[in-house]
Write an enzyme that holds these catalytic residues in place. Structure first.
Site, PDB file in Angstrom:
ATOM      1  N   ASP A 126       0.831  -1.315   0.048  1.00 29.46           N
ATOM      2  CA  ASP A 126      -0.089  -0.031  -0.030  1.00 29.46           C
ATOM      3  C   ASP A 126       0.753   1.149  -0.137  1.00 29.46           C
ATOM      4  O   ASP A 126       0.459   2.502   0.306  1.00 29.46           O
ATOM      5  CB  ASP A 126      -1.022   0.075   1.232  1.00 29.46           C
ATOM      6  N   HIS A 148      21.061   0.985 -20.282  1.00 28.24           N
ATOM      7  CA  HIS A 148      19.996   1.359 -18.964  1.00 28.24           C
ATOM      8  C   HIS A 148      20.250   0.773 -17.757  1.00 28.24           C
ATOM      9  O   HIS A 148      19.572   0.448 -17.029  1.00 28.24           O
ATOM     10  CB  HIS A 148      18.517   1.473 -19.358  1.00 28.24           C
ATOM     11  N   ASP A 194      24.894   8.895 -16.913  1.00 26.76           N
ATOM     12  CA  ASP A 194      23.776   9.490 -17.623  1.00 26.76           C
ATOM     13  C   ASP A 194      22.735  10.044 -16.593  1.00 26.76           C
ATOM     14  O   ASP A 194      22.447   9.147 -16.072  1.00 26.76           O
ATOM     15  CB  ASP A 194      23.157   8.329 -18.505  1.00 26.76           C
ATOM     16  N   ASP A 221      19.040  16.092 -19.436  1.00 27.50           N
ATOM     17  CA  ASP A 221      19.298  14.647 -19.728  1.00 27.50           C
ATOM     18  C   ASP A 221      20.839  14.782 -20.411  1.00 27.50           C
ATOM     19  O   ASP A 221      21.119  15.150 -21.424  1.00 27.50           O
ATOM     20  CB  ASP A 221      18.478  13.954 -20.855  1.00 27.50           C
ATOM     21  N   HIS A 248      21.377   2.457 -30.856  1.00 28.26           N
ATOM     22  CA  HIS A 248      20.312   3.396 -30.354  1.00 28.26           C
ATOM     23  C   HIS A 248      20.302   4.538 -31.497  1.00 28.26           C
ATOM     24  O   HIS A 248      21.162   4.626 -31.973  1.00 28.26           O
ATOM     25  CB  HIS A 248      20.192   3.794 -28.783  1.00 28.26           C
ATOM     26  N   HIS A 252      16.601  12.690 -29.174  1.00 25.96           N
ATOM     27  CA  HIS A 252      15.165  12.581 -28.849  1.00 25.96           C
ATOM     28  C   HIS A 252      14.542  14.176 -28.568  1.00 25.96           C
ATOM     29  O   HIS A 252      15.352  14.807 -28.088  1.00 25.96           O
ATOM     30  CB  HIS A 252      14.628  11.428 -27.838  1.00 25.96           C
ATOM     31  N   HIS A 265      11.904  11.612 -22.730  1.00 27.67           N
ATOM     32  CA  HIS A 265      11.987  11.177 -24.117  1.00 27.67           C
ATOM     33  C   HIS A 265      10.453  12.117 -24.488  1.00 27.67           C
ATOM     34  O   HIS A 265       9.224  11.511 -24.347  1.00 27.67           O
ATOM     35  CB  HIS A 265      11.815   9.770 -24.297  1.00 27.67           C
ATOM     36  N   GLU A 311      23.247  12.589 -28.639  1.00 29.01           N
ATOM     37  CA  GLU A 311      23.808  11.316 -27.621  1.00 29.01           C
ATOM     38  C   GLU A 311      24.345  10.303 -28.512  1.00 29.01           C
ATOM     39  O   GLU A 311      23.916   9.213 -28.230  1.00 29.01           O
ATOM     40  CB  GLU A 311      22.916  11.072 -26.867  1.00 29.01           C
ATOM     41  N   TYR A 318      29.437   1.009 -27.968  1.00 28.83           N
ATOM     42  CA  TYR A 318      29.323   0.002 -26.983  1.00 28.83           C
ATOM     43  C   TYR A 318      30.129  -1.155 -27.366  1.00 28.83           C
ATOM     44  O   TYR A 318      29.437  -1.898 -28.216  1.00 28.83           O
ATOM     45  CB  TYR A 318      27.927  -0.137 -26.481  1.00 28.83           C
ATOM     46  N   ARG A 320      29.339   7.262 -24.095  1.00 29.97           N
ATOM     47  CA  ARG A 320      28.236   7.944 -24.834  1.00 29.97           C
ATOM     48  C   ARG A 320      28.736   9.436 -24.282  1.00 29.97           C
ATOM     49  O   ARG A 320      29.002   9.540 -23.202  1.00 29.97           O
ATOM     50  CB  ARG A 320      26.886   7.394 -24.457  1.00 29.97           C
ATOM     51  N   GLU A 354      26.300  13.004 -24.213  1.00 34.70           N
ATOM     52  CA  GLU A 354      25.038  13.546 -24.649  1.00 34.70           C
ATOM     53  C   GLU A 354      24.963  14.865 -23.918  1.00 34.70           C
ATOM     54  O   GLU A 354      25.225  15.307 -23.039  1.00 34.70           O
ATOM     55  CB  GLU A 354      24.091  12.601 -23.792  1.00 34.70           C
TER      56      GLU A 354
END
Ligand code: GLY
Ligand code: MN
Ligand code: MN
Length: 438
Positions: free
Chosen positions: A36, A240, A257, A268, A347, A351, A358, A382, A386, A410, A412
């Site tokens: 709850d 992520h 990030d 971002d 990717h 965006h 996003h 960005e 990888y 990366r 960005e």
């Protein structure tokens, strides 16, 4: 700060495009953390954009054709007993004054009061969304309206999503919105710059996360705009990664990030830098490629350019770099067309950014027609590379030597499209090799 007059202008602008339609918006659902216990409430961005009203169990109606009420709110009424537990509610009376509604009803009266705002409408603007029970409510009302049409001679015969109109509005940021975005950016810039100083071999990723998020909160940001990614070593190859629980080692990179949300607007930012003081030769070579791709991509952010152009430019620079290293081979056009670079770069290069990280809004205006960038748009740029430990090249492409594996990079930035080109809002976080090693 967004003034009541701006919320009003937004509603008027939307209503001017609705004709005789009635638009309906539902507040965000309350998300459960466990049992709850609930997550902090975060209003639905469309709802917030049009009202500034920040409570759950609410419905906003825009009825431009109605004689008396053009903006109607349904809200939770004041309830002293409940408020002791869950915090203050605005209530019906105050909502009218504070949020400029022509009429406000308790949410329990929705079924009774809504029909009067639909009877004269020729269509309902409603986006069938995440509130499944409310979707059903709207369909029920629509069905009743259609059943009553023969006798009444009026009523909505069609339903359409508000998104194309509303999201095109949200894409272009006003001066007041940009002020909030700049504040979100400034706080996030400070956090990144401190995090880089704080990082050293032996510290844990979560310690860096804590330092970042402390700076967010100490400056009145709502908190992280999205789960902060603090990814060292091979973790930097997971886009992520959010566990943030590893001890960082010398000779590794750290990819951060992270950005905060301030006044509902988001930053971002990603930076990648050595945990110790120097890049290894392989890290440095890959970093230089990503930085070159990012700078080339940012140069494409200007009014009139198709949205996709900065992505295409970034991909080309990344592919050229990988070909120079012998990690991709063959005809460059074919590699790009057949996306043979995807094991290294899976990717897109950016965006829209705004109330949502996003952010909403169309990227295309037809099957093959990209949206043109215009002043007031904000995008992230960005690119990354990888090379995960288990990376598998596309069939026919070279094997990937061990020395490249485990490196993820990366970079960005958040970029505003201006009349004459662009402004890199996040420019105060360094990204040159020299500064990242400093
Ligand atoms: N942090 C999420 C993104 O960069 O898109
Ligand atoms: Mn990001
Ligand atoms: Mn992003």
């Amino acid at each position: 700060m967004i003034l009541p007059t701006e919320y009003c202008q937004r509603r008027e602008q939307l209503m001017s495009k609705l004709g005789n339609g009635t638009a309906i918006f539902h507040s965000a659902p309350v998300a459960v953390m466990h049992n709850d216990v609930e997550y902090n409430f975060r209003q639905d961005s469309d709802f917030f954009y049009l009202t500034g009203f920040n409570e759950p169990q609410a419905v906003a109606v825009l009825a431009p054709h109605h004689q008396e009420h053009r903006f109607i709110l349904f809200v939770q009424p004041k309830d002293a007993e409940k408020e002791v537990w869950t915090g203050y509610l605005t209530g019906v009376e105050a909502a009218k004054k504070k949020f400029g509604a022509d009429e406000v009803y308790p949410i329990a009266e929705l079924d009774e009061k809504l029909p009067q705002y639909l009877e004269k409408a020729d269509q309902i603007y409603y986006h069938l969304g995440r509130e499944h029970a409310f979707n059903k409510t709207i369909l029920k009302h629509w069905q009743r309206m259609m059943a009553g049409y023969p006798k009444r001679g009026t009523g909505p015969m069609a339903m359409a999503s508000t998104n194309p109109i509303l999201h095109a509005m949200r894409q272009v940021k006003s001066p007041a919105e940009l002020e909030l975005m700049r504040k979100a950016v400034d706080i996030s810039v400070e956090a990144h710059n401190y995090a880089r100083e704080f990082t050293q071999p032996g510290r844990y990723e979560y310690e860096v996360q804590a330092e970042l998020e402390k700076i967010f909160r100490m400056q009145a940001a709502l908190g992280p705009a999205y789960p902060s990614i603090v990814a060292s070593g091979v973790n930097s190859c997971v886009l992520h990664y959010v566990e943030n629980n590893r001890q960082m080692q010398d000779n590794e990179l750290l990819l951060i990030d992270a950005g905060c949300s301030y006044g509902y607007y988001n930053a971002d930012i990603t930076r990648t830098f050595p945990v110790g003081t120097k890049f290894t030769p392989e890290q440095k070579i890959l970093y230089e490629i990503v930085l070159k791709a990012q700078l080339a991509a940012i140069a494409q952010v200007k009014p009139g350019n198709p949205y996709n152009q900065f992505h295409d430019v970034a991909v080309r620079v990344l592919v050229e770099g990988l070909m120079d290293l012998g990690l991709l081979a063959g005809d460059i056009e074919e590699i790009i067309k057949e996306e043979k670079y995807k094991p290294f770069y899976m990717h897109r290069t950016g965006h829209w950014l705004g109330l949502d990280v996003h952010d909403c809004g169309s990227y295309k205006q037809g099957e093959d027609v990209w949206q043109s960038l215009q002043p007031g748009h904000v995008v992230t740029v960005e690119p990354g590379l990888y090379i995960g430990p288990e990376i598998k090249p596309v069939e026919g492409q070279p094997e990937i030597p061990e020395k490249w594996r485990g490196i993820g990079i990366r970079i960005e930035d958040d970029v505003l499209v201006t009349e004459s080109g662009h402004e890199v809002l996040t420019a105060e976080v360094p990204k040159s090799i020299e500064e990242m090693e400093g």
